[in-house]
Enzyme design. Structure first.
Site, PDB file in Angstrom:
ATOM      1  N   ASP A   5      29.984  44.696  45.954  1.00 55.62           N
ATOM      2  CA  ASP A   5      31.407  45.030  45.870  1.00 55.62           C
ATOM      3  C   ASP A   5      32.227  43.917  45.211  1.00 55.62           C
ATOM      4  OD1 ASP A   5      31.787  47.603  47.879  1.00 55.62           O
ATOM      5  OD2 ASP A   5      30.199  46.249  48.539  1.00 55.62           O
TER       6      ASP A   5
ATOM      7  N   GLU B 239      33.708  52.758  46.661  1.00 52.76           N
ATOM      8  CA  GLU B 239      32.900  53.800  46.035  1.00 52.76           C
ATOM      9  C   GLU B 239      33.300  53.820  44.565  1.00 52.76           C
ATOM     10  OE1 GLU B 239      30.437  55.160  47.585  1.00 52.76           O
ATOM     11  OE2 GLU B 239      31.053  54.255  49.494  1.00 52.76           O
TER      12      GLU B 239
END
Length: 258
Positions: A170, A73
């Site tokens: 990511d 995140e």
């Protein structure tokens, strides 16, 4: 059976001798397997594969000893802020034979360029300011990751492991982009991964436009935890992988070499 064979062999018609020998061999083999069964299970457990032979047979052999499920995140807003910075760094170590979680790495990360989280970011991720204030920065967290990888035996050249993410963002965009901005090296183990969306599309024949929500729905799985919580997203990824493996899917690297 053994006494009969030795003491009464002269009374057994020659035509029956092969059958008697076969029965004797079968009896000895059964006894041997019964004695070895518990030893085999103990050996498997000692190597970290804590599952019975029956449980393991429900999964096809995978190409990797371990899957490292990861879901970042990062700082965010509307319009998007630049640069984005990782604020949650979770990894689940998934056993490639049992598809069970064996170990967890989970840390929150202090952003340095935009240290104050936006209301949009908190609403999306559930991460509040107090969860990142005073936490290690990215460089320190990456050092902790390397220590954890070593402790878990994942840096051993004989152990095959690979990261798994929900998309390419990511490890193709977020981590290398932030590392470049901060002048940090990217470890080689972050440079190959499995994109779960691609794996799911290969297995199920459809592309999951809405990511984890679509994959859970397509596999009739309940969503675990909170959407956009890094650690909860990792648990959903692991659950989807286990379900696909039960169906016979073999996971392969989807990223291209850097």
């Amino acid at each position: 059976m053994i006494a009969l064979f030795h003491t009464g062999a002269a009374k057994i018609p020659p035509s029956l001798l092969p059958r008697v020998r076969q029965a004797l061999c079968s009896h000895r083999l059964r006894c041997f397997l019964q004695r070895c069964g518990s030893t085999v299970n103990r050996k498997l457990a000692s190597h970290g594969f804590g599952a019975s032979m029956a449980a393991m047979s429900s999964f096809p052999p995978q190409r990797y000893h371990y899957f490292l499920v990861l879901d970042f995140e990062a700082t965010c807003d509307k319009p998007q802020i630049h640069p984005q910075e990782i604020i949650e760094f979770p990894i689940l170590k998934l056993n490639g034979r049992t598809m069970e979680i064996e170990s967890t790495f989970h840390m929150y990360v202090q952003p340095v360029v935009h240290p104050q989280l936006t209301p949009f970011c908190t609403e999306l991720t559930g991460i509040i300011q107090g969860m990142v204030d005073g936490q290690p920065n990215l460089q320190q967290v990456l050092e902790r990751v390397d220590e954890w990888m070593a402790k878990e035996g994942l840096l051993d050249p004989s152990v095959k492991s690979i990261f798994v993410t929900c998309g390419d963002w990511d490890l193709k965009v977020m981590l290398p982009g932030q590392c470049q901005y901060l002048g940090l090296p990217v470890a080689d183990y972050f440079k190959q991964w499995i994109n779960l969306k691609k794996a799911y599309s290969f297995a199920m024949g459809s592309w999951p436009k809405n990511g984890l929500l679509d994959m859970n729905k397509g596999l009739n799985l309940q969503h675990i935890g909170r959407p956009h919580s890094g650690i909860d997203d990792c648990k959903n990824i692991a659950n989807i992988m286990k379900t696909l493996a039960h169906r016979g899917f073999i996971f392969k690297q989807t990223s291209k070499p850097f």
